[in-house]
Scaffold this motif. Structure first.
Motif, PDB file in Angstrom:
ATOM      1  N   VAL A 153       0.856  -1.182   0.000  1.00  0.00           N
ATOM      2  CA  VAL A 153       0.000   0.000   0.000  1.00  0.00           C
ATOM      3  C   VAL A 153       0.894   1.235   0.000  1.00  0.00           C
ATOM      4  CG1 VAL A 153      -1.863   1.236   1.181  1.00  0.00           C
ATOM      5  CG2 VAL A 153      -1.686  -1.246   1.404  1.00  0.00           C
ATOM      6  N   GLY A 154       0.868   1.997  -1.089  1.00  0.00           N
ATOM      7  CA  GLY A 154       1.642   3.239  -1.154  1.00  0.00           C
ATOM      8  C   GLY A 154       0.756   4.421  -0.822  1.00  0.00           C
ATOM      9  N   SER A 155       1.355   5.474  -0.258  1.00  0.00           N
ATOM     10  CA  SER A 155       0.554   6.673   0.021  1.00  0.00           C
ATOM     11  C   SER A 155       1.284   7.899  -0.504  1.00  0.00           C
ATOM     12  CB  SER A 155       0.275   6.796   1.527  1.00  0.00           C
ATOM     13  OG  SER A 155       1.436   7.157   2.227  1.00  0.00           O
ATOM     14  N   SER A 156       0.523   8.962  -0.704  1.00  0.00           N
ATOM     15  CA  SER A 156       1.097  10.230  -1.171  1.00  0.00           C
ATOM     16  C   SER A 156       0.144  11.358  -0.818  1.00  0.00           C
ATOM     17  CB  SER A 156       1.293  10.200  -2.688  1.00  0.00           C
ATOM     18  OG  SER A 156       1.438  11.518  -3.197  1.00  0.00           O
ATOM     19  N   ARG A 157       0.703  12.510  -0.495  1.00  0.00           N
ATOM     20  CA  ARG A 157      -0.134  13.688  -0.259  1.00  0.00           C
ATOM     21  C   ARG A 157      -0.600  14.311  -1.572  1.00  0.00           C
ATOM     22  NH1 ARG A 157      -1.063  15.496   4.456  1.00  0.00           N
ATOM     23  NH2 ARG A 157       0.200  14.956   6.263  1.00  0.00           N
ATOM     24  N   ASN A 158       0.025  13.932  -2.694  1.00  0.00           N
ATOM     25  CA  ASN A 158      -0.215  14.658  -3.947  1.00  0.00           C
ATOM     26  C   ASN A 158      -1.199  14.019  -4.910  1.00  0.00           C
ATOM     27  OD1 ASN A 158       1.735  16.495  -3.092  1.00  0.00           O
ATOM     28  ND2 ASN A 158       3.363  15.172  -3.866  1.00  0.00           N
TER      29      ASN A 158
END
Lengths: 71, 71, 71, 71, 71, 71, 71, 71, 71, 71, 71, 71
Positions: free
Chosen positions: E13-18
């Motif tokens: 599971v990857g996350s990003s604010r963008n």
């Protein structure tokens, strides 16, 4: 001795030029090199490559369940 | 030259009196008569007819992916 | 004579040491002992046991459709 | 004039090195070369190739719905 | 040399604010630190946190497929 | 003569102001203008437009299966 | 410090003679022996063995999500 | 008197030349010949045969739930 | 003696005023009155009635697998 | 203070001419006008309109989860 | 004026003694009493009650999409 | 008096430190504060938080169906 077991599942994709059955056997043979106590498998996807208008490889995705030692 | 490709999928149902593997091969052989650049297949359904208490035909639904020329 | 038919489905799990195709044939042969007018089958699950790092049994779940008499 | 329309759906896979949005735009641009009256799309799968530990291509499967002329 | 390959899938599971695209890139970059021969990914879920009425993080679940060495 | 057949599926969306049954009939009537040997259909989605607080159109997505000639 | 995290999921099957809740607790207790930073779980399947006409074991398949260190 | 009930489900496929509603009524009428205490139904599939470019039969698969006596 | 088994699945809905676990036990106890060789169950649905703002009954749908004698 | 929370989910469809990410942001911005304590979102569908052979609007369906006050 | 719209979906179950089409119309008529700008519906489930061996009520679950004002 | 009813469904997530059953009861108790005529629930997801290697909270997503007054 424990009265319950705990199992883990890994997802492996086997391939074969010959048949779906062989692709499954190849996936399990590969799993057997590093996993102990393999107990069952579940087929979740069947697909493959096409080469020159024929099946190049059958590719079968399995989940393999194995018992965790000392569980 | 383009740095990306576009593919299309068609849905074909192959049948065979012998096996699931053959039904897949028949579907792809048929596709090969009219489709260029077939690259992969995905099995979406396996069913069949029963005749006299035995499998009459295996029927396998495939999605076949092929590259669109000049894409 | 009726202008429509009614069908029933039963769910049977066939197994085989050899292949997925054989597991399907075994399920239908078993159904044939007690069910009349079997007409089609649908594969809903493919799984199996693993023994000594190889497939022990392929297990295939089928829904078998048969026509209800006098319908 | 007809009081109803009939539509057809085709399945197209677009790819892009940059983004999911671009892969969708590429699929629709390709469809636009041969399909008239395209009206909507539905994303059914998002996947991609990995090259050197980075996304090589995003690949997005769309169903594109278009109105059949004179329907 | 073997005429078939065996692949394994892991779920990351990857996350990003963008953006969704960045969350995918982050997941693959992380996988690249410990997995060799990564070949493809499949998106299985897209969700995220909300902070102060805006997206806090996009969170994208991927299955990453990689080839098992010497298979 | 071949002992097996190959079928193709197309996805068509029929609409009707009156009923779901009519929307299916319209889709098949439209298919009949260009497709030979249509043999079965499968409903995959039922939806519709709302106009002035009533159903404006029922829209039914079908997969239509037809036999490929000479297969 | 990174402004995003990366997580991994593993699939574990817990069992219990008593209840579904216990089977979940057993799976997580087992995971706790080798996995750091476990944060959430998702139930994907509930099944079990029957012995002498009663539930022998409840078996619950979980996906367990954990944060990758230094991500 | 028991404070709980147990129900069983059977899967029946009704057909009709006229409409989906009729195919459901036919399936339930047939079930009524051999099943007591039928309480509800769930539609799981809608398909049909095509004859001469029109719907030949609508075929609707139902699960019918009925209460087991003395439960 | 046969080297393979054939299994059948029936679908039973158990209910309980107390808990999901009890609803499963009730379904299996009921099945035990008429089915021999029950071996496993799979939960396919969990729902229930609400009475006076509380759970009235938990209702759990199971598939119960049993071995066919002499198979 | 309660040791548990209760959450509700609403389903919102955001649209954007620019990107999937923007469509999500628009849906959440809209939700923010009337919903307090929004905590997470889940993407359940991605589709869109096509205008003049290009994406007209991306339309993304979200479930937004928010905590019920005083729960 | 905004260049995008935001929509919300609610889930409504309509019933009718007569037909599936009527159950859908009843659900939408009910929605019309309190919801403005209803634009489309999606059928997600079809089921019903059985009374005296016939359909008592058809029950159809819809998601109804409506535009949020000033969005 | 109307011969049909219309129902609405809302999606609520209950949580509990103790058990899945309690999480369901908490969701329904919360619903009871603002919803009249609640009649049934359907479990659509079971997940939870992990704290210190144990279940922190069970989180169960329900759809709750309630009858609309005067329908």
């Amino acid at each position: 001795m424990s009265d319950h077991h705990v199992y883990k599942k890994v997802e492996i994709v086997g391939s074969s030029r010959n048949s779906i059955d062989d692709a499954i056997q190849n996936a399990i043979a590969e799993g057997n090199q590093s996993i102990r106590n393999m107990e069952w498998f579940e087929v979740t996807e069947t697909r493959g490559h096409i080469e020159n208008g024929k099946v190049g490889h059958f590719q079968v995705t399995l989940k393999i369940g194995f018992r965790i030692e000392n569980s």
